[in-house]
Design a protein around this motif. Structure first.
Motif, PDB file in Angstrom:
ATOM      1  N   VAL A  10       0.806  -1.218   0.000  1.00 29.04           N
ATOM      2  CA  VAL A  10       0.000   0.000   0.000  1.00 29.04           C
ATOM      3  C   VAL A  10       0.840   1.270   0.000  1.00 29.04           C
ATOM      4  O   VAL A  10       0.348   2.331  -0.389  1.00 29.04           O
ATOM      5  CB  VAL A  10      -0.963   0.035   1.204  1.00 29.04           C
ATOM      6  CG1 VAL A  10      -1.911  -1.145   1.169  1.00 29.04           C
ATOM      7  CG2 VAL A  10      -0.196   0.060   2.520  1.00 29.04           C
ATOM      8  N   SER A  11       2.096   1.187   0.444  1.00 28.86           N
ATOM      9  CA  SER A  11       2.905   2.395   0.590  1.00 28.86           C
ATOM     10  C   SER A  11       4.075   2.422  -0.386  1.00 28.86           C
ATOM     11  O   SER A  11       4.357   1.443  -1.075  1.00 28.86           O
ATOM     12  CB  SER A  11       3.427   2.527   2.025  1.00 28.86           C
ATOM     13  OG  SER A  11       2.349   2.689   2.927  1.00 28.86           O
ATOM     14  N   VAL A  12       4.767   3.549  -0.404  1.00 31.56           N
ATOM     15  CA  VAL A  12       5.877   3.768  -1.332  1.00 31.56           C
ATOM     16  C   VAL A  12       7.075   2.919  -0.925  1.00 31.56           C
ATOM     17  O   VAL A  12       7.424   2.861   0.256  1.00 31.56           O
ATOM     18  CB  VAL A  12       6.261   5.263  -1.342  1.00 31.56           C
ATOM     19  CG1 VAL A  12       7.463   5.509  -2.225  1.00 31.56           C
ATOM     20  CG2 VAL A  12       5.073   6.101  -1.799  1.00 31.56           C
ATOM     21  N   PRO A  13       7.737   2.245  -1.867  1.00 34.26           N
ATOM     22  CA  PRO A  13       8.923   1.452  -1.534  1.00 34.26           C
ATOM     23  C   PRO A  13      10.158   2.335  -1.417  1.00 34.26           C
ATOM     24  O   PRO A  13      10.193   3.457  -1.938  1.00 34.26           O
ATOM     25  CB  PRO A  13       9.051   0.512  -2.729  1.00 34.26           C
ATOM     26  CG  PRO A  13       8.503   1.305  -3.872  1.00 34.26           C
ATOM     27  CD  PRO A  13       7.377   2.126  -3.291  1.00 34.26           C
ATOM     28  N   ALA A  23       3.294  -0.978  -5.882  1.00 37.05           N
ATOM     29  CA  ALA A  23       3.131  -0.260  -4.615  1.00 37.05           C
ATOM     30  C   ALA A  23       2.154   0.897  -4.788  1.00 37.05           C
ATOM     31  O   ALA A  23       1.592   1.104  -5.864  1.00 37.05           O
ATOM     32  CB  ALA A  23       4.477   0.234  -4.101  1.00 37.05           C
ATOM     33  N   VAL A  24       1.946   1.632  -3.699  1.00 35.42           N
ATOM     34  CA  VAL A  24       0.937   2.699  -3.646  1.00 35.42           C
ATOM     35  C   VAL A  24      -0.405   2.131  -4.107  1.00 35.42           C
ATOM     36  O   VAL A  24      -1.132   2.746  -4.884  1.00 35.42           O
ATOM     37  CB  VAL A  24       1.341   3.925  -4.476  1.00 35.42           C
ATOM     38  CG1 VAL A  24       0.622   5.173  -3.986  1.00 35.42           C
ATOM     39  CG2 VAL A  24       2.847   4.186  -4.425  1.00 35.42           C
ATOM     40  N   GLY A  49      -6.252   2.473  -7.623  1.00 39.30           N
ATOM     41  CA  GLY A  49      -5.226   1.928  -8.496  1.00 39.30           C
ATOM     42  C   GLY A  49      -3.912   1.688  -7.796  1.00 39.30           C
ATOM     43  O   GLY A  49      -3.858   1.594  -6.568  1.00 39.30           O
ATOM     44  N   PHE A  50      -2.839   1.590  -8.571  1.00 41.59           N
ATOM     45  CA  PHE A  50      -1.512   1.302  -8.016  1.00 41.59           C
ATOM     46  C   PHE A  50      -0.447   1.735  -9.005  1.00 41.59           C
ATOM     47  O   PHE A  50      -0.749   2.165 -10.123  1.00 41.59           O
ATOM     48  CB  PHE A  50      -1.367  -0.191  -7.695  1.00 41.59           C
ATOM     49  CG  PHE A  50      -1.669  -1.114  -8.855  1.00 41.59           C
ATOM     50  CD1 PHE A  50      -0.759  -1.298  -9.892  1.00 41.59           C
ATOM     51  CD2 PHE A  50      -2.875  -1.799  -8.905  1.00 41.59           C
ATOM     52  CE1 PHE A  50      -1.031  -2.143 -10.946  1.00 41.59           C
ATOM     53  CE2 PHE A  50      -3.160  -2.654  -9.970  1.00 41.59           C
ATOM     54  CZ  PHE A  50      -2.243  -2.823 -10.991  1.00 41.59           C
ATOM     55  N   GLU A  51       0.816   1.615  -8.606  1.00 41.36           N
ATOM     56  CA  GLU A  51       1.949   1.921  -9.473  1.00 41.36           C
ATOM     57  C   GLU A  51       2.873   0.706  -9.540  1.00 41.36           C
ATOM     58  O   GLU A  51       3.115   0.048  -8.519  1.00 41.36           O
ATOM     59  CB  GLU A  51       2.721   3.131  -8.948  1.00 41.36           C
ATOM     60  CG  GLU A  51       1.900   4.411  -8.903  1.00 41.36           C
ATOM     61  CD  GLU A  51       2.664   5.575  -8.282  1.00 41.36           C
ATOM     62  OE1 GLU A  51       3.901   5.619  -8.420  1.00 41.36           O
ATOM     63  OE2 GLU A  51       2.019   6.426  -7.650  1.00 41.36           O
ATOM     64  N   VAL A  52       3.388   0.419 -10.732  1.00 40.46           N
ATOM     65  CA  VAL A  52       4.317  -0.692 -10.929  1.00 40.46           C
ATOM     66  C   VAL A  52       5.720  -0.121 -11.071  1.00 40.46           C
ATOM     67  O   VAL A  52       5.973   0.721 -11.929  1.00 40.46           O
ATOM     68  CB  VAL A  52       3.955  -1.521 -12.177  1.00 40.46           C
ATOM     69  CG1 VAL A  52       4.860  -2.741 -12.281  1.00 40.46           C
ATOM     70  CG2 VAL A  52       2.489  -1.943 -12.143  1.00 40.46           C
TER      71      VAL A  52
END
Length: 275
Positions: free
Chosen positions: A230-233, A250-251, A256-259
């Protein structure tokens, strides 16, 4: 003494809301000292949620490279003592000899996955590469995160517990384990999979936390090709995931999300792409 070994306890509070003070109570997560030993030789003490401890012991042993297979743990006895709970594991002579050579002793604080390592070389150990066969749709990732949230029993009571999950793309089922420590929650999932004879390489690891290097290391050792959080790596985690061939998502929120790495495992279907 019973309270130390319950995953959730209720405590008294003094609440202040809208200018008014009132007596109240809140359920909070318990932390218990969990001593991990092999052949009665102490190895680590971790602060963890006292639930699913056999899964935790198995997953910790696998993800830390102490054993190669769940079957290498010949026995795991849980013993309650005044100060906490002992996970007394029994291993064969070869594993015991390897442990003696490592000479690694650590006291793990909450949320710390690298406490007590004797050298920087151990903290930056080589990360194995995972297989590349799995693909999963973006919609399935979103459904998996929602399904994990619905199974977070302890977090619904406390709003203070991490969860790790394993999404099986074949049927959409999600295995969930909870703990105050994100590393502990992941170890519990790894242990549960190993105990059931399931491969982490066949699905997706889900996390309610940020992604740090330790979580990437554990996923790589387990052979998990995709991790969603769920959070930023951290930047270090992104580099490690790229090197290990892991798809890092993440996020991951409701919209949605980010790859961040190895995007080809995520199928976006007819989704609209914008520059």
């Amino acid at each position: 003494m019973t309270r130390l070994f319950e995953p959730v306890v209720r405590v008294a509070t003094t609440a202040f809301h809208h200018g008014e003070v009132s007596a109240g109570s809140r359920q909070v997560p318990e932390e218990t000292a969990i001593a991990l030993s092999y052949n009665r030789v102490g190895y680590a003490v971790m602060m963890a949620t006292p639930r699913d401890l056999r899964d935790f012991a198995t997953g910790f042993s696998l993800s830390e490279g102490i054993v190669d297979r769940a079957a290498d743990l010949l026995d795991c006895e849980l013993v309650t003592v005044d100060q906490g709970i002992e996970c007394r594991m029994r291993v064969g002579t070869d594993v015991a000899d390897r442990l003696a050579r490592r000479r690694r002793h650590m006291a793990g604080a909450l949320g710390c996955g690298l406490c007590g390592l004797e050298s920087l070389a151990e903290a930056t150990r080589a990360i194995p590469r995972v297989g590349s066969g799995l693909t999963i749709s973006a919609e399935a990732v979103m459904r998996g995160m929602r399904a994990m949230a619905m199974q977070q029993e302890l977090n619904r009571q406390t709003r203070a517990i991490h969860a790790a999950g394993f999404l099986d793309p074949a049927d959409g089922s999600v295995l969930v384990r909870e703990d105050v420590g994100r590393h502990n929650a992941l170890d519990k999932v790894i242990g549960a999979l190993a105990g059931a004879g399931r491969s982490a390489g066949s699905g997706v690891v889900l996390m309610t936390s940020r992604v740090s290097i330790e979580l990437i290391q554990k996923c790589a050792v387990a052979g998990a090709p995709v991790i969603v959080a769920v959070s930023v790596p951290s930047a270090h985690a992104i580099r490690a995931a790229d090197e290990a061939g892991i798809t890092l998502v993440a996020v991951a929120r409701e919209d949605g999300f980010e790859v961040f790495t190895h995007q080809t495992r995520i199928c976006f279907g007819a989704s609209r792409h914008v520059a």
